[in-house]
Design an enzyme around this catalytic site. Structure first.
Site, PDB file in Angstrom:
ATOM      1  N   CYS A   1       0.830  -1.202   0.000  1.00  0.00           N
ATOM      2  CA  CYS A   1       0.000   0.000   0.000  1.00  0.00           C
ATOM      3  C   CYS A   1       0.877   1.269   0.000  1.00  0.00           C
ATOM      4  CB  CYS A   1      -0.970  -0.052   1.176  1.00  0.00           C
ATOM      5  SG  CYS A   1      -2.343   1.099   1.017  1.00  0.00           S
TER       6      CYS A   1
ATOM      7  N   HIS B   1      -3.555  -5.686   1.089  1.00  0.00           N
ATOM      8  CA  HIS B   1      -2.867  -5.890   2.372  1.00  0.00           C
ATOM      9  C   HIS B   1      -2.788  -7.373   2.734  1.00  0.00           C
ATOM     10  CE1 HIS B   1      -2.481  -1.734   3.905  1.00  0.00           C
ATOM     11  NE2 HIS B   1      -3.511  -1.495   3.112  1.00  0.00           N
TER      12      HIS B   1
ATOM     13  N   GLU C   1      -1.054  -8.708   5.021  1.00  0.00           N
ATOM     14  CA  GLU C   1      -0.968  -8.876   6.485  1.00  0.00           C
ATOM     15  C   GLU C   1      -2.343  -8.813   7.137  1.00  0.00           C
ATOM     16  OE1 GLU C   1      -0.537  -6.148   4.924  1.00  0.00           O
ATOM     17  OE2 GLU C   1      -1.074  -4.407   6.142  1.00  0.00           O
TER      18      GLU C   1
END
Lengths: 80, 230
Positions: free
Chosen positions: B86, B203, B205
């Site tokens: 990002c 994302h 994660e």
């Protein structure tokens, strides 16, 4: 010395903000707007120096930081 | 493996990354403040998401000149593995470690939702545990993820198979409807020519634990761990 740097998206790059502003202007009744491009400018107060040298330094800083040459054009104007 | 997670003023996904790397994947990981230089002993550097320097000027433009970036650039040039997620992707673009630039989303709005992505290249360090053409799900959360590059750059990206992830329908089709931000060629993630630097807007994660809604992102980190161990 006072320089003004104008930065805007290249003509070849779609400007979604400009497009939205154009739509809003039309909504307000302004007819015949063919295109709106949005940009920004920076006012820089520089210590006096050799104008040519100052110009070269500023040009290099525009390419490194003030504009992203991948998507943006810039223009330096000296304000007197 | 030892991961360094770079923290700029305004970074906000550093703890999510540390949590996944340490707790979910059992790796060694530590935050690296952006003033640090001369980093040594890391197997991978992660530039997490957030709003470094408040997105002033352009996203990633100021962070790119943080002291740590000199080291990140040298590390990448020596072949070290770097992941930019990002805002981290935006910083890598500004730093010239990846080609292209980000524009405002074509909707002009901040988009925070799950998207489906097609794995276009499953032979990179970061994607080897996916199947080519597999459709996966991860969240995006950005206002400026509309990837742009000139036509020569796009041709090079396609020719050298540098596009790793593309926004796609659940069936794997590339449609305008499934392209949330207007990205050129539905690009969501790319690698550099050498293949050691990855930038992606989704994302991973945030999609690494079933309890948090998805696990498709975890394989990205696992791919890297697997690739570097073998």
């Amino acid at each position: 010395m006072h320089a003004r740097v104008f930065v805007s998206l290249k003509r070849s790059v779609l400007d979604p903000q400009g497009k939205a502003v154009r739509g809003a202007l039309e909504t307000l009744g302004l007819k015949g707007i063919e295109d709106v491009r949005q940009g920004k400018f920076f006012d820089l107060e520089l210590a006096d120096g050799d104008p040519a040298e100052r110009g070269r330094e500023l040009d290099s800083l525009c390419q490194k930081l003030l504009a992203n040459p991948v998507i943006e054009d810039y223009r330096i104007e000296w304000v007197t | 493996m030892k991961f360094g997670v770079i923290v700029f003023p305004g970074t906000k996904c550093d703890h999510d990354c540390l949590q996944v790397l340490r707790e979910v994947l059992g790796q060694e990981a530590r935050p690296v403040w952006h003033k640090e230089t001369g980093l040594a002993g890391f197997d991978c550097l992660v530039l997490p998401g957030g709003f470094s320097y408040g997105d002033y000027l352009r996203t990633g433009a100021i962070a790119r000149f943080s002291p740590v970036m000199e080291t990140v650039i040298q590390y990448a040039e020596r072949g070290g593995a770097v992941i930019g997620i990002c805002n981290g992707f935006q910083i890598l673009l500004e730093a010239g470690l990846l080609p292209g630039a980000m524009l405002r989303n074509r909707t002009l709005s901040f988009i925070c939702r799950d998207v489906t992505l097609r794995v276009d290249n499953a032979q990179t360090l970061f994607s080897s545990l996916y199947r080519a053409g597999e459709v996966i799900r991860m969240p995006i959360a950005h206002g400026e993820g509309n990837y742009y590059a000139d036509s020569e750059t796009l041709a090079r990206l396609l020719g050298r198979r540098q596009i790793v992830l593309r926004y796609a329908s659940p069936e794997g089709e590339l449609t305008e409807r499934d392209n949330p931000n207007g990205s050129l060629a539905s690009i969501a993630g790319i690698v550099n020519e050498r293949g050691n630097v990855l930038g992606l807007m989704p994302h991973p994660e945030r999609a690494s634990e079933a309890a948090l809604g998805g696990e498709d992102g975890r394989r990205l980190f696992e791919s890297l761990i697997h690739s570097l161990k073998t």
